[in-house]
Scaffold this active site. Structure first.
Site, PDB file in Angstrom:
ATOM      1  N   GLU A 303       0.880  -1.101  -0.151  1.00 46.59           N
ATOM      2  CA  GLU A 303      -0.046   0.576  -0.199  1.00 46.59           C
ATOM      3  C   GLU A 303       0.811   0.899  -0.519  1.00 46.59           C
ATOM      4  O   GLU A 303       0.605   2.249   0.790  1.00 46.59           O
ATOM      5  CB  GLU A 303      -0.698   0.228   1.250  1.00 46.59           C
ATOM      6  CG  GLU A 303      -1.809  -1.007   1.355  1.00 46.59           C
ATOM      7  CD  GLU A 303      -2.791  -1.163   2.858  1.00 46.59           C
ATOM      8  OE1 GLU A 303      -3.776  -1.724   2.973  1.00 46.59           O
ATOM      9  OE2 GLU A 303      -2.011  -0.950   3.782  1.00 46.59           O
TER      10      GLU A 303
HETATM   11  C1  TNX Z   1      -4.495  -3.119   4.910  1.00 47.01           C
HETATM   12  S1  TNX Z   1      -3.069  -5.993   3.484  1.00 47.01           S
HETATM   13  C2  TNX Z   1      -2.703  -3.695   5.559  1.00 47.01           C
HETATM   14  C3  TNX Z   1      -2.921  -3.115   6.846  1.00 47.01           C
HETATM   15  C4  TNX Z   1      -4.254  -3.079   7.519  1.00 47.01           C
HETATM   16  C5  TNX Z   1      -5.165  -4.510   7.239  1.00 47.01           C
HETATM   17  C6  TNX Z   1      -6.380  -4.152   8.240  1.00 47.01           C
HETATM   18  C7  TNX Z   1      -1.744  -5.474   3.809  1.00 47.01           C
HETATM   19  C8  TNX Z   1      -0.795  -6.082   3.764  1.00 47.01           C
HETATM   20  N1  TNX Z   1      -1.866  -4.543   4.585  1.00 47.01           N
HETATM   21  O1  TNX Z   1      -1.799  -2.289   6.732  1.00 47.01           O
HETATM   22  O2  TNX Z   1      -3.908  -2.783   8.848  1.00 47.01           O
HETATM   23  O3  TNX Z   1      -5.266  -3.855   6.064  1.00 47.01           O
HETATM   24  O4  TNX Z   1      -7.174  -4.883   7.629  1.00 47.01           O
END
Ligand code: TNX
Length: 500
Positions: A303
């Site tokens: 992300e």
């Molecule tokens: C996505 S999935 C994230 C996290 C959050 C989570 C909450 C991923 C690699 N990153 O930063 O905590 O969703 O469900």
């Protein structure tokens, strides 16, 4: 003849018609000392009585080299129980299985006559605990190790840094924990692990046949660094999505140099074109490598919405090389699969859905090996039901126990079969999760579904790999889990067995 209920389902199990083994005042456990200690405490918790421990016991625990890694054979009849592990881990798993077999028979405790030959499907069977969004004490981490190792998980992935905090003390960058560790989501108390705490966790995990896979998340999820080493960080990128999250979940928008206690993601970035960033990564991962006996270091890579695609690819390639040059295997979330020049041995962690969307499967296919963490099945932070107080719903949530069970690892990413899949990992993000009670409420019983995906034969290989079978077998774990102090929620999808 019905088979005794076990989770995760073993590779092979055969009941015999014989009479059960009866535990009694004269029961003695002999053989391997570590395994005997594990069994004695398990039996004491379950039955209220600790068996004796000595020579020539009617329960014998031994290691016989030659079998598959982590495998064991358990043979029980009315006269004796013999558990043979191919290695210490295999023997430990045989002991866990034995703990699940013990059941009351009137006033006595018995183990049914049975022969089990068992070995894991996947070498890597992980749980992830996010200690960055809410700090979790060393005791809580150990309790999670107890729970996970009892279900034959062998890797604890610790998510040690994020926008909200940095949780591991580093001599090379001491300000991280001095200045960036004091908060949690919602302004809850923070905390950090000293190097001694971390060593304690690693040793406790090793005693339970688990490795620790530590993660420092980069280049995004790094806002906390702005409190300690602001010169390394870009300004936050704030978009409408972030304003929505702030409006719906509370919390301020991020300001560099100030603790961030909201729940938005992707707004922060290290400076990609500044060599100081790579000195920082080399210091952080160098120290982490020296503290971590396990083979993997995770560098995040998820992300990174505030980093351009070119910069992102350059960053993850360089950091994967830094880790590889430290003699460790880099692990990254699947987004890093966009980069052409990753270190060859980098493992990708897939967090898309069971049915991939948005080309996430293409990214995952770029790695030599993947860890599967399908978010709409085994993200343990998804609400289990619509009315749960805890948890999030973005991954097609709520996620029922049935949904957490009903998927097949080799069917998630077309073209990847068992040889390309290092294993399965169930993450527990902690935006809404504060302590062990919350962890139990969210992880159980779905963590058992993840254990079965990681350990047991493929759904096509066994007629017992069905939701109907699983829900009955999980239901039979209730009394054992209660005796171990696990606060599992009484999900109404499961026919829970009660005693008395
Ligand atoms: C996505 S999935 C994230 C996290 C959050 C989570 C909450 C991923 C690699 N990153 O930063 O905590 O969703 O469900």
């Amino acid at each position: 003849m019905t088979l005794p209920p076990l989770v995760p389902l073993p590779a092979s199990i055969a009941s015999t018609d014989g009479a059960p083994f009866r535990l009694g005042a004269d029961t003695v456990v002999s053989g391997d000392r570590d395994a005997a200690a594990a069994l004695v405490s398990l039996l004491e918790a379950r039955t209220g009585t600790a068996p004796g421990d000595g020579e020539d016991g009617s329960i014998e625990l031994r290691i016989e080299k030659g079998g598959a890694p982590e495998s064991y054979v358990l043979a029980a009849d009315d006269a004796s129980i013999v558990v043979t592990g191919a290695d210490p881990a295999g023997l430990f798993y045989g002991v866990q299985t034995l703990g699940q077999l013990v059941r009351p028979d009137g006033a006595a405790w018995v183990v049914p006559a049975v022969r089990i030959e068992d070995a894991p499907r996947f070498a890597y069977r992980g749980v992830m605990l996010d200690v960055a969004r809410h700090f979790q004490t060393v005791d809580t981490v150990k309790a999670y190790i107890d729970r996970a190792s009892g279900l034959k998980f062998n890797a604890l992935h610790l998510h040690l840094s994020d926008d909200q905090s940095w949780r591991l003390q580093l001599d090379s960058r001491p300000l991280l924990t001095e200045l960036s560790s004091s908060s949690s989501v919602g302004g809850d108390p923070g905390g950090f692990y000293t190097k001694a705490d971390y060593a304690d966790i690693v040793a406790y995990a090793a005693d339970h046949h688990m490795i620790v896979v530590p993660e420092f998340d980069m280049p995004s999820h790094t806002h906390a660094i702005t409190l300690a080493y602001p010169e390394l960080m870009e300004e936050p990128v704030i978009d409408d999505h972030m304003r929505e999250i702030a409006a719906s979940h509370g919390g301020e928008l991020p300001v560099n140099g100030v603790d961030y206690d909201g729940m938005a993601v992707g707004f922060s970035s290290l400076k990609i074109q500044d060599e100081a960033t790579y000195d920082f990564a080399a210091d952080a991962f160098g120290e982490l490598a020296a503290m971590t006996p396990g083979p993997y270091l995770h560098f995040g890579g998820d992300e990174s919405l505030a980093t351009s695609d070119e910069d992102f690819d350059e960053f993850v390639s360089r950091v994967s090389e830094i880790i590889s040059n430290l003699g460790k295997i880099p692990v990254a979330w699947h987004e890093a699969g966009s980069a052409k020049d990753l270190a060859d041995d980098t493992v990708g962690q897939y967090w898309g859905f069971v049915t991939p969307t948005d080309g996430m499967d293409d990214k995952a296919r770029a790695f030599a090996q993947v860890i599967l963490s399908p978010a709409d099945a085994i993200y343990l932070d998804m609400k289990p039901t619509a009315s749960s107080d805890l948890g999030l719903t973005w991954a097609n949530g709520p996620t029922s126990v049935e949904r957490s069970y009903s998927w097949e690892p080799s069917a998630v990413i077309e073209g990847l079969d068992d040889g390309d899949i290092l294993g399965v990992e169930a993450p527990l993000w902690t935006e809404t999760i504060k302590n062990l009670d919350d962890i139990d409420a969210m992880a159980f019983p779905r963590i058992a579904a993840a254990a079965e995906a990681a350990w047991s034969p493929a759904t096509t290989e066994s007629e017992l790999r069905t939701w109907q079978s699983f829900r009955e077998r999980v239901g039979a774990m209730g009394p054992l889990w209660t005796s171990l102090g696990i606060g599992f929620p009484a999900s109404d999808e499961i026919p829970w067995v009660t005693e008395e």
